[in-house]
Design an enzyme around this catalytic site. Structure first.
Site, PDB file in Angstrom:
ATOM      1  N   THR A  61       0.832  -1.196   0.000  1.00  0.00           N
ATOM      2  CA  THR A  61       0.000   0.000   0.000  1.00  0.00           C
ATOM      3  C   THR A  61       0.872   1.254   0.000  1.00  0.00           C
ATOM      4  O   THR A  61       2.080   1.172  -0.230  1.00  0.00           O
ATOM      5  CB  THR A  61      -1.062  -0.063   1.133  1.00  0.00           C
ATOM      6  OG1 THR A  61      -1.901   1.075   1.026  1.00  0.00           O
ATOM      7  CG2 THR A  61      -0.451  -0.100   2.517  1.00  0.00           C
ATOM      8  N   LYS A  65       3.585   1.256  -4.025  1.00  0.00           N
ATOM      9  CA  LYS A  65       3.005   0.461  -5.121  1.00  0.00           C
ATOM     10  C   LYS A  65       3.840   0.507  -6.400  1.00  0.00           C
ATOM     11  O   LYS A  65       3.778  -0.399  -7.217  1.00  0.00           O
ATOM     12  CB  LYS A  65       1.577   0.924  -5.411  1.00  0.00           C
ATOM     13  CG  LYS A  65       0.621   0.542  -4.297  1.00  0.00           C
ATOM     14  CD  LYS A  65      -0.800   0.929  -4.579  1.00  0.00           C
ATOM     15  CE  LYS A  65      -1.657   0.581  -3.367  1.00  0.00           C
ATOM     16  NZ  LYS A  65      -3.074   0.781  -3.571  1.00  0.00           N
ATOM     17  N   ASP A 101      -6.340  -3.558  -7.440  1.00  0.00           N
ATOM     18  CA  ASP A 101      -7.038  -2.279  -7.237  1.00  0.00           C
ATOM     19  C   ASP A 101      -8.005  -2.001  -8.397  1.00  0.00           C
ATOM     20  O   ASP A 101      -9.091  -1.450  -8.197  1.00  0.00           O
ATOM     21  CB  ASP A 101      -6.037  -1.116  -7.171  1.00  0.00           C
ATOM     22  CG  ASP A 101      -5.282  -1.082  -5.847  1.00  0.00           C
ATOM     23  OD1 ASP A 101      -5.844  -1.535  -4.834  1.00  0.00           O
ATOM     24  OD2 ASP A 101      -4.136  -0.597  -5.841  1.00  0.00           O
ATOM     25  N   GLY A 127      -1.162  10.013  -7.935  1.00  0.00           N
ATOM     26  CA  GLY A 127      -0.254   9.123  -7.200  1.00  0.00           C
ATOM     27  C   GLY A 127      -0.421   7.686  -7.647  1.00  0.00           C
ATOM     28  O   GLY A 127      -0.911   7.401  -8.747  1.00  0.00           O
ATOM     29  N   VAL A 129      -2.378   5.221  -7.053  1.00  0.00           N
ATOM     30  CA  VAL A 129      -3.639   4.535  -7.366  1.00  0.00           C
ATOM     31  C   VAL A 129      -4.326   5.141  -8.602  1.00  0.00           C
ATOM     32  O   VAL A 129      -5.215   4.533  -9.188  1.00  0.00           O
ATOM     33  CB  VAL A 129      -4.567   4.541  -6.117  1.00  0.00           C
ATOM     34  CG1 VAL A 129      -5.243   5.865  -5.939  1.00  0.00           C
ATOM     35  CG2 VAL A 129      -5.557   3.412  -6.149  1.00  0.00           C
ATOM     36  N   ASN A 149      -3.771  17.454 -10.608  1.00  0.00           N
ATOM     37  CA  ASN A 149      -2.889  17.099  -9.493  1.00  0.00           C
ATOM     38  C   ASN A 149      -2.106  18.328  -9.063  1.00  0.00           C
ATOM     39  O   ASN A 149      -1.737  19.158  -9.885  1.00  0.00           O
ATOM     40  CB  ASN A 149      -1.912  15.999  -9.925  1.00  0.00           C
ATOM     41  CG  ASN A 149      -1.197  15.385  -8.748  1.00  0.00           C
ATOM     42  OD1 ASN A 149      -1.833  14.940  -7.792  1.00  0.00           O
ATOM     43  ND2 ASN A 149       0.132  15.367  -8.786  1.00  0.00           N
ATOM     44  N   ARG A 150      -1.885  18.435  -7.742  1.00  0.00           N
ATOM     45  CA  ARG A 150      -1.130  19.574  -7.206  1.00  0.00           C
ATOM     46  C   ARG A 150       0.200  19.734  -7.954  1.00  0.00           C
ATOM     47  O   ARG A 150       0.541  20.813  -8.408  1.00  0.00           O
ATOM     48  CB  ARG A 150      -0.889  19.350  -5.709  1.00  0.00           C
ATOM     49  CG  ARG A 150      -0.067  20.428  -5.054  1.00  0.00           C
ATOM     50  CD  ARG A 150       0.146  20.124  -3.594  1.00  0.00           C
ATOM     51  NE  ARG A 150       0.843  18.845  -3.392  1.00  0.00           N
ATOM     52  CZ  ARG A 150       1.182  18.369  -2.216  1.00  0.00           C
ATOM     53  NH1 ARG A 150       0.889  19.021  -1.114  1.00  0.00           N
ATOM     54  NH2 ARG A 150       1.802  17.198  -2.108  1.00  0.00           N
TER      55      ARG A 150
HETATM   56  P1  ATR Z   1      -0.362   6.894  -3.569  1.00  0.00           P
HETATM   57  O1  ATR Z   1       0.759   6.266  -4.286  1.00  0.00           O
HETATM   58  O2  ATR Z   1      -0.959   6.031  -2.539  1.00  0.00           O
HETATM   59  O3  ATR Z   1      -1.391   7.524  -4.435  1.00  0.00           O
HETATM   60  P2  ATR Z   1       1.159   9.194  -3.394  1.00  0.00           P
HETATM   61  O4  ATR Z   1       1.877   8.735  -4.582  1.00  0.00           O
HETATM   62  O5  ATR Z   1       1.947   9.798  -2.267  1.00  0.00           O
HETATM   63  O6  ATR Z   1       0.334   8.066  -2.751  1.00  0.00           O
HETATM   64  O7  ATR Z   1       0.028  10.191  -3.905  1.00  0.00           O
HETATM   65  C1  ATR Z   1      -0.674  11.019  -3.074  1.00  0.00           C
HETATM   66  C2  ATR Z   1      -1.534  11.954  -3.915  1.00  0.00           C
HETATM   67  O8  ATR Z   1      -2.138  12.906  -3.036  1.00  0.00           O
HETATM   68  C3  ATR Z   1      -0.747  12.770  -4.909  1.00  0.00           C
HETATM   69  O9  ATR Z   1      -1.561  13.026  -6.028  1.00  0.00           O
HETATM   70  C4  ATR Z   1      -0.446  14.043  -4.135  1.00  0.00           C
HETATM   71  O10 ATR Z   1      -0.201  15.187  -4.907  1.00  0.00           O
HETATM   72  P3  ATR Z   1       1.326  15.543  -5.341  1.00  0.00           P
HETATM   73  O11 ATR Z   1       1.606  14.696  -6.518  1.00  0.00           O
HETATM   74  O12 ATR Z   1       1.281  16.987  -5.652  1.00  0.00           O
HETATM   75  O13 ATR Z   1       2.182  15.213  -4.156  1.00  0.00           O
HETATM   76  C5  ATR Z   1      -1.761  14.220  -3.404  1.00  0.00           C
HETATM   77  N1  ATR Z   1      -1.613  15.057  -2.221  1.00  0.00           N
HETATM   78  C6  ATR Z   1      -1.085  14.703  -1.034  1.00  0.00           C
HETATM   79  N2  ATR Z   1      -1.134  15.753  -0.174  1.00  0.00           N
HETATM   80  C7  ATR Z   1      -1.709  16.791  -0.836  1.00  0.00           C
HETATM   81  C8  ATR Z   1      -2.046  18.136  -0.503  1.00  0.00           C
HETATM   82  N3  ATR Z   1      -1.794  18.642   0.716  1.00  0.00           N
HETATM   83  N4  ATR Z   1      -2.626  18.910  -1.452  1.00  0.00           N
HETATM   84  C9  ATR Z   1      -2.887  18.423  -2.673  1.00  0.00           C
HETATM   85  N5  ATR Z   1      -2.596  17.152  -3.059  1.00  0.00           N
HETATM   86  C10 ATR Z   1      -2.018  16.340  -2.166  1.00  0.00           C
END
Ligand code: ATR
Length: 261
Positions: A61, A65, A101, A127, A129, A149-150
């Site tokens: 998780t 991944k 998933d 990210g 998923v 995405n941010r």
């Molecule tokens: P996973 O692999 O489980 O999806 P991840 O790769 O860390 O976990 O992805 C987390 C997602 O949440 C990403 O799209 C991340 O945006 P960034 O690519 O800009 O990091 C988003 N995310 C996490 N915290 C955030 C925040 N405070 N504001 C906006 N997006 C956020």
């Protein structure tokens, strides 16, 4: 006794051990399923344990991944397509990475009888998923997928693979039928996603991949504005069910008692 693990960081919130151990008991399997918090530098060693037979299977998780992939011998076609692995098993002495998933997301939508065909879908997040969701949406014949995405670079990278994605800036809100939160925003109860709920209107489907907490701010506000809401609980249960089948060759039961847990 066989040994299974879910690895991630953090891992405390994971309900996978509870679910898998329940099915293990129900099916009289001599096995145990545990959780383990890891750092990136520990992944190679834990995958090696599967090779040596000390561990029989692993669920992967957040946030490993993708980073687990270099240590595996082979990927199933689905895992390869989305470059994301959530289930690891050994076959013919090879360590194989699979992805449940995608199937979990599809079955979760089927459970609520939601027909995605010809719908416009807006995904928040790029990210680990997100690629699984994109593939599932394509298989379910969504009309259009818009993604934001941010960190825009990660969204642009996804568009290289899925060229018909529409990428928009973080903070913009397009017209959509379904919105999916695939970010980790909402895991903490005071997390907010900036959306103009008033402009979005009502009768859309708001879907959060997060299942704990069961109603994120994203969902509770959407509900106040008259939208249908769904959390990630069924996706979570179905991805676990599919992983269980890979390891034990049994499709375990999902009944009301389990859903109430
Ligand atoms: P996973 O692999 O489980 O999806 P991840 O790769 O860390 O976990 O992805 C987390 C997602 O949440 C990403 O799209 C991340 O945006 P960034 O690519 O800009 O990091 C988003 N995310 C996490 N915290 C955030 C925040 N405070 N504001 C906006 N997006 C956020």
């Amino acid at each position: 006794m066989k040994k299974y693990l879910v690895i991630g960081n953090p891992i405390e919130h994971s309900l996978s051990p509870k679910l898998h151990n329940r099915w293990i008991r129900e099916n009289n399997i001599d096995a145990i399923y545990d959780k383990k918090q890891l750092n990136e530098s520990d992944i190679e060693e834990i995958v090696d344990e599967v090779k040596k037979g000390g561990v029989d299977g692993i669920n992967v998780t957040v946030p490993f991944k993708k980073s687990v992939i270099p240590f595996l011998d082979q990927l199933t076609p689905l895992a390869k397509e989305v470059q994301s692995v959530n289930t690891i098993f050994k076959k013919d002495n090879k360590i194989i990475g699979d992805n449940t998933d995608i199937g979990g997301f599809e079955k979760g939508l089927k459970y609520i009888n939601y027909n995605l065909k010809n719908k416009n879908v807006f995904i928040l997040g790029a990210g680990g998923v997100a690629s699984s969701i994109i593939l599932a949406l394509k298989r379910l014949e969504a009309a259009k997928i818009i993604l934001s995405n941010r960190t825009k670079k990660k969204a642009d990278d996804l568009k290289k693979k899925y060229t018909d994605l529409e990428i928009i800036d973080w903070g913009e809100t397009p017209d959509f039928n379904v919105i999916i939160n695939a970010t980790s925003l909402g895991l903490k109860t005071d997390d907010q996603i900036k959306l103009n709920y008033g402009d979005i209107g009502s009768n859309k489907l708001f879907y959060d991949i997060i299942y704990n907490p069961s109603k994120t701010k994203f969902l509770s506000k959407a509900e106040q504005f008259g939208n249908q809401i769904e959390n990630g609980k069924m996706m979570f249960i179905y991805q676990a069910q599919l992983a269980f089948r890979i390891w034990h060759n049994i499709l375990p039961k999902i009944d009301n008692k389990l859903l109430d847990l």
